[in-house]
Design an enzyme around this catalytic site. Structure first.
Site, PDB file in Angstrom:
ATOM      1  N   LEU A   1      10.332 -20.845  -4.869  1.00  9.62           N
ATOM      2  CA  LEU A   1       9.441 -19.907  -4.185  1.00  9.62           C
ATOM      3  C   LEU A   1       8.076 -19.980  -4.862  1.00  9.62           C
ATOM      4  O   LEU A   1       8.001 -19.994  -6.089  1.00  9.62           O
ATOM      5  CB  LEU A   1      10.007 -18.477  -4.321  1.00  9.62           C
ATOM      6  CG  LEU A   1       9.088 -17.338  -3.872  1.00  9.62           C
ATOM      7  CD1 LEU A   1       8.946 -17.310  -2.349  1.00  9.62           C
ATOM      8  CD2 LEU A   1       9.629 -15.978  -4.343  1.00  9.62           C
TER       9      LEU A   1
ATOM     10  N   HIS B   1       2.231   3.190  -9.042  1.00  9.42           N
ATOM     11  CA  HIS B   1       2.025   1.755  -9.276  1.00  9.42           C
ATOM     12  C   HIS B   1       3.191   1.183 -10.083  1.00  9.42           C
ATOM     13  O   HIS B   1       3.669   0.083  -9.812  1.00  9.42           O
ATOM     14  CB  HIS B   1       0.707   1.515 -10.025  1.00  9.42           C
ATOM     15  CG  HIS B   1      -0.502   1.974  -9.264  1.00  9.42           C
ATOM     16  ND1 HIS B   1      -0.719   1.658  -7.948  1.00  9.42           N
ATOM     17  CD2 HIS B   1      -1.567   2.738  -9.629  1.00  9.42           C
ATOM     18  CE1 HIS B   1      -1.860   2.197  -7.536  1.00  9.42           C
ATOM     19  NE2 HIS B   1      -2.385   2.866  -8.539  1.00  9.42           N
TER      20      HIS B   1
ATOM     21  N   ASP C   1       0.832  -1.206   0.000  1.00 10.99           N
ATOM     22  CA  ASP C   1       0.000   0.000   0.000  1.00 10.99           C
ATOM     23  C   ASP C   1       0.869   1.260   0.000  1.00 10.99           C
ATOM     24  O   ASP C   1       1.974   1.258   0.548  1.00 10.99           O
ATOM     25  CB  ASP C   1      -0.919  -0.012   1.231  1.00 10.99           C
ATOM     26  CG  ASP C   1      -2.069   0.970   1.096  1.00 10.99           C
ATOM     27  OD1 ASP C   1      -2.385   1.378  -0.046  1.00 10.99           O
ATOM     28  OD2 ASP C   1      -2.658   1.327   2.129  1.00 10.99           O
TER      29      ASP C   1
END
Ligand code: IPE
Ligand code: IPE
Ligand code: MG
Length: 256
Positions: free
Chosen positions: A137, A43, A26
Site C-alpha cells: 500500500l 486529533h 474532518d
C-alpha cells in the site's frame, strides 16, 4: 444455482475495488467538543481512525491511500492547536513507522515541507527512506498541502524548464502540467471521502479529483470505522464511471 449467482457478483465487486482512495479526515474538533474535551483529544482519537483505515486498505488490496492531515490553510488556527498538531505528528511518526513498514506500507509526504522544523522534516525523510521498498500500500500523507500550491509549483517547474530552453511554451499541455504535480506517478483517486458533514474540497487535490467519485458522510473522523469505510466502498461499487461517454457506451465496453 446459488453458487452461479455468487461468483459473477464477487468477481465484479473485486474489479471495482478503487485503486486509490483520497480522504479528508474532518470533524476531530467537533468530536472532542461534543465530549467537552479539548480539540487536541479529537486529533489524538483521529490517529486511531487512520490505523483502522490503513488496515482496511491492506485487507481490501487498495493500492494507494491519500490522507489530508494538515492543509496550507490550517496555519490560520490558534498557535497552540497548530503546535499540538505538530507534536502529535512527530509522536505518531515515531510510534507508527516501524509497524507500517512491517505491514508493507510505503510512505510518501506531499506538501511544502519548508515550513516544518528540522526534526519533523528529518522524520518524514527517514520514514520515506525506510519504507521505499514496500509495495502493498502506498500511504500518501498531505501536510502543509494545498491543491493550488501543487498547481503553482508545477507551473513554476515548467517555467524553469522553458527558461533553460529544455521545453517550449507550445509543449505545455495538460499532460505536461499533470506530470509535474506531486503524485503524478500514482493513479488518480477513484474515490474521495470526506467525513464531518461538510461538502467541500477545501483546497485538496484540485487537479487529481477531476473524475473522482465523491462521497460525503456526516460521521466525524474519530468515529469513522471499518463498517463506515465499507459503506463508502459499497457506494463506489454502485456507480457508473462514464468519463464523458454515455451510459450505453460504458455498458458495451464493460461487457466486451
Ligand atoms: C480535521 O478535523 C483535522 C485537521 C484539520 C487537522 P478538524 O480539526 O477540522 O475538526 P472540526 O472540523 O473542527 O470538527
Ligand atoms: C480540511 O479540513 C483539511 C484537513 C482535514 C487536514 P478543514 O477543517 O481545515 O476544512 P475547512 O476549513 O472546514 O474547509
Ligand atoms: Mg474541520
Amino acid at each position: 444455482m446459488a453458487q452461479e449467482n455468487v461468483q459473477p457478483e464477487a468477481r465484479s465487486a473485486e474489479q471495482r475495488v478503487p485503486r486509490h482512495v483520497a480522504i479528508i479526515m474532518d470533524g476531530n474538533g467537533r468530536w472532542a467538543n461534543a465530549r467537552s474535551l479539548p480539540r487536541y483529544m479529537g486529533h489524538r482519537e483521529g490517529v486511531k481512525a487512520v490505523r483502522r483505515v490503513v488496515e482496511s486498505c491492506l485487507d481490501q488490496g487498495i493500492e494507494t491511500l491519500t490522507l489530508f492531515a494538515f492543509s496550507s490553510e490550517n496555519w490560520r488556527r490558534p498557535k497552540t492547536e497548530v503546535g499540538l498538531l505538530m507534536d502529535l505528528f512527530v509522536h505518531t511518526l515515531q510510534k507508527e513507522v516501524n509497524r507500517l513498514d512491517r505491514n508493507g506500507v510505503r510512505m510518501r509526504f506531499i506538501g511544502d515541507r519548508e515550513a516544518f522544523n528540522e526534526k519533523l522534516r528529518s522524520l518524514m525523510d527517514a520514514a520515506e527512506a525506510q519504507t521505499a521498498h514496500n509495495d502493498k500500500l502506498t500511504l500518501v500523507i498531505a501536510v502543509n498541502y494545498g491543491g493550488r500550491w501543487d498547481l503553482a509549483q508545477a507551473a513554476r517547474r515548467l517555467a524553469e524548464r522553458v527558461a533553460q530552453g529544455e521545453l517550449s511554451a507550445q509543449d505545455i499541455d495538460s499532460e505536461a502540467l499533470g506530470r509535474e504535480l506531486c503524485i503524478a506517478d500514482l493513479p488518480e483517486p477513484d474515490l474521495f471521502i470526506r467525513t464531518g458533514g461538510e461538502q467541500r474540497i477545501s483546497n485538496y487535490l484540485l487537479w487529481q479529483l477531476a473524475y473522482t467519485e465523491l462521497y460525503f458522510t456526516d460521521l466525524l473522523w474519530p468515529d469513522f470505522d471499518k463498517a463506515a469505510f465499507d459503506d463508502a466502498l459499497r457506494s463506489f461499487h454502485g456507480r457508473q464511471r462514464r468519463f464523458g461517454r454515455t451510459g450505453d457506451q460504458v455498458e458495451q465496453s464493460d461487457s466486451a
